[in-house]
Design a protein around this motif. Structure first.
Motif, mmCIF file in Angstrom:
data_model
loop_
_atom_site.group_PDB
_atom_site.id
_atom_site.type_symbol
_atom_site.label_atom_id
_atom_site.label_comp_id
_atom_site.label_asym_id
_atom_site.label_seq_id
_atom_site.Cartn_x
_atom_site.Cartn_y
_atom_site.Cartn_z
ATOM 1 N N UNK A 180 0.824 -1.210 0.000
ATOM 2 C CA UNK A 180 0.000 0.000 0.000
ATOM 3 C C UNK A 180 0.856 1.257 0.000
ATOM 4 N N UNK A 181 2.030 1.186 0.635
ATOM 5 C CA UNK A 181 2.916 2.346 0.715
ATOM 6 C C UNK A 181 3.556 2.644 -0.639
ATOM 7 N N UNK A 182 3.987 1.608 -1.329
ATOM 8 C CA UNK A 182 4.620 1.760 -2.638
ATOM 9 C C UNK A 182 4.281 0.509 -3.443
ATOM 10 N N UNK A 183 3.135 0.510 -4.124
ATOM 11 C CA UNK A 183 2.715 -0.707 -4.821
ATOM 12 C C UNK A 183 3.730 -1.196 -5.851
ATOM 13 N N UNK A 184 4.369 -0.278 -6.530
ATOM 14 C CA UNK A 184 5.411 -0.674 -7.472
ATOM 15 C C UNK A 184 6.336 0.508 -7.697
ATOM 16 N N UNK A 185 7.438 0.515 -6.978
ATOM 17 C CA UNK A 185 8.443 1.566 -7.095
ATOM 18 C C UNK A 185 9.611 1.019 -7.901
ATOM 19 N N UNK A 186 10.048 1.773 -8.881
ATOM 20 C CA UNK A 186 11.157 1.377 -9.749
ATOM 21 C C UNK A 186 12.338 2.306 -9.525
ATOM 22 N N UNK A 187 13.540 1.754 -9.591
ATOM 23 C CA UNK A 187 14.758 2.557 -9.546
ATOM 24 C C UNK A 187 15.701 2.090 -10.645
ATOM 25 N N UNK A 188 16.578 3.002 -11.033
ATOM 26 C CA UNK A 188 17.662 2.679 -11.965
ATOM 27 C C UNK A 188 18.953 2.940 -11.221
ATOM 28 N N UNK A 189 19.835 1.978 -11.250
ATOM 29 C CA UNK A 189 21.127 2.105 -10.588
ATOM 30 C C UNK A 189 22.220 2.015 -11.632
ATOM 31 N N UNK A 190 23.156 2.950 -11.553
ATOM 32 C CA UNK A 190 24.344 2.928 -12.398
ATOM 33 C C UNK A 190 25.543 3.000 -11.476
ATOM 34 N N UNK A 191 26.476 2.087 -11.650
ATOM 35 C CA UNK A 191 27.625 2.072 -10.758
ATOM 36 C C UNK A 191 28.891 1.621 -11.454
ATOM 37 N N UNK A 192 30.009 1.921 -10.816
ATOM 38 C CA UNK A 192 31.326 1.536 -11.324
ATOM 39 C C UNK A 192 32.105 0.883 -10.193
ATOM 40 N N UNK A 193 32.811 -0.187 -10.501
ATOM 41 C CA UNK A 193 33.631 -0.881 -9.512
ATOM 42 C C UNK A 193 34.909 -0.078 -9.278
ATOM 43 N N UNK A 194 35.201 0.141 -8.002
ATOM 44 C CA UNK A 194 36.451 0.796 -7.604
ATOM 45 C C UNK A 194 37.346 -0.303 -7.036
ATOM 46 N N UNK A 195 38.578 -0.386 -7.534
ATOM 47 C CA UNK A 195 39.500 -1.450 -7.116
ATOM 48 C C UNK A 195 40.549 -0.913 -6.139
ATOM 49 N N UNK A 196 41.036 -1.828 -5.311
ATOM 50 C CA UNK A 196 42.101 -1.445 -4.381
ATOM 51 C C UNK A 196 43.455 -1.515 -5.089
ATOM 52 N N UNK A 197 44.531 -1.279 -4.350
ATOM 53 C CA UNK A 197 45.884 -1.250 -4.916
ATOM 54 C C UNK A 197 46.277 -2.578 -5.548
ATOM 55 N N UNK A 198 45.679 -3.676 -5.073
ATOM 56 C CA UNK A 198 45.985 -5.002 -5.633
ATOM 57 C C UNK A 198 45.091 -5.352 -6.824
ATOM 58 N N UNK A 199 44.214 -4.452 -7.200
ATOM 59 C CA UNK A 199 43.326 -4.709 -8.333
ATOM 60 C C UNK A 199 42.064 -5.463 -7.964
ATOM 61 N N UNK A 200 41.840 -5.647 -6.678
ATOM 62 C CA UNK A 200 40.648 -6.359 -6.222
ATOM 63 C C UNK A 200 39.487 -5.369 -6.061
ATOM 64 N N UNK A 201 38.269 -5.815 -6.370
ATOM 65 C CA UNK A 201 37.110 -4.932 -6.183
ATOM 66 C C UNK A 201 36.986 -4.526 -4.721
ATOM 67 N N UNK A 202 36.898 -3.220 -4.466
ATOM 68 C CA UNK A 202 36.790 -2.727 -3.093
ATOM 69 C C UNK A 202 35.448 -2.061 -2.827
ATOM 70 N N UNK A 203 34.912 -1.372 -3.832
ATOM 71 C CA UNK A 203 33.659 -0.643 -3.664
ATOM 72 C C UNK A 203 32.905 -0.609 -4.984
ATOM 73 N N UNK A 204 31.627 -0.363 -4.848
ATOM 74 C CA UNK A 204 30.806 -0.049 -6.016
ATOM 75 C C UNK A 204 30.322 1.374 -5.796
ATOM 76 N N UNK A 205 30.769 2.271 -6.618
ATOM 77 C CA UNK A 205 30.393 3.676 -6.532
ATOM 78 C C UNK A 205 29.243 3.889 -7.512
#
Length: 168
Positions: free
Chosen positions: A35-60
């Protein structure tokens, strides 16, 4: 929304694997119930941020509410479906002709009138010419060429056509 989790997880996993970006649209499950939000849609766009070793650290990323856009898309799709069905049953058809490609985009009603297979959305001018009654084709073509040469915004003609079953 539970129905969108698989696609969302796949988009995030692919971005993590490739180190690239992701772009995904999905529905939110409302904590307050439907009842509060019968159908709410979102679009997400993100980029992977890697640490010094090249491993994924964050999604910005950025998330936008696209609920109104999705509702408008749905309303337009429903209207187009209703219009297509009405045209098909009332035998009213529409088309758009692209002069450069010599292709017609046709409505379900147009396809029904011309006896084309259900689901036909496009036909060529050459195919259309084969359906025009041979006795009417020269006049229709002359009128069309004249309308094009005079750069008219509208063109009107009447002609007979031969359906695939031979009916005129």
């Amino acid at each position: 929304h539970p129905g969108d989790l698989r696609a969302l997880d796949a988009a995030f996993s692919a971005a993590k694997r490739t180190g690239g970006s992701c772009k995904v649209e999905y529905r939110l499950a409302s904590a307050g119930g439907p009842d509060l939000c019968p159908e709410c849609w979102v679009a997400t766009e993100g980029t992977v941020v890697r640490d010094a070793d090249g491993q994924p650290a964050q999604l910005l990323g950025v998330t936008r509410d696209i609920t109104e856009h999705k509702q408008a898309e749905r309303a337009l799709a429903e209207r187009n479906l209703q219009l297509g069905l009405a045209g098909q049953f009332a035998l009213v058809g529409t088309y758009t002709y692209d002069v450069d490609s010599e292709r017609y985009q046709v409505s379900p009603g147009y396809a029904a009138i011309h006896g084309l297979p259900e689901g036909t959305e496009e036909t060529s001018r050459a195919e259309w010419r084969t359906r025009v009654h041979p006795n009417d084709l020269p006049g229709v073509e002359a009128g069309f060429e004249q309308a094009m040469a005079e750069r008219r915004r509208e063109y009107y003609c009447e002609y007979r056509f031969v359906r695939p079953d031979g009916e005129i």
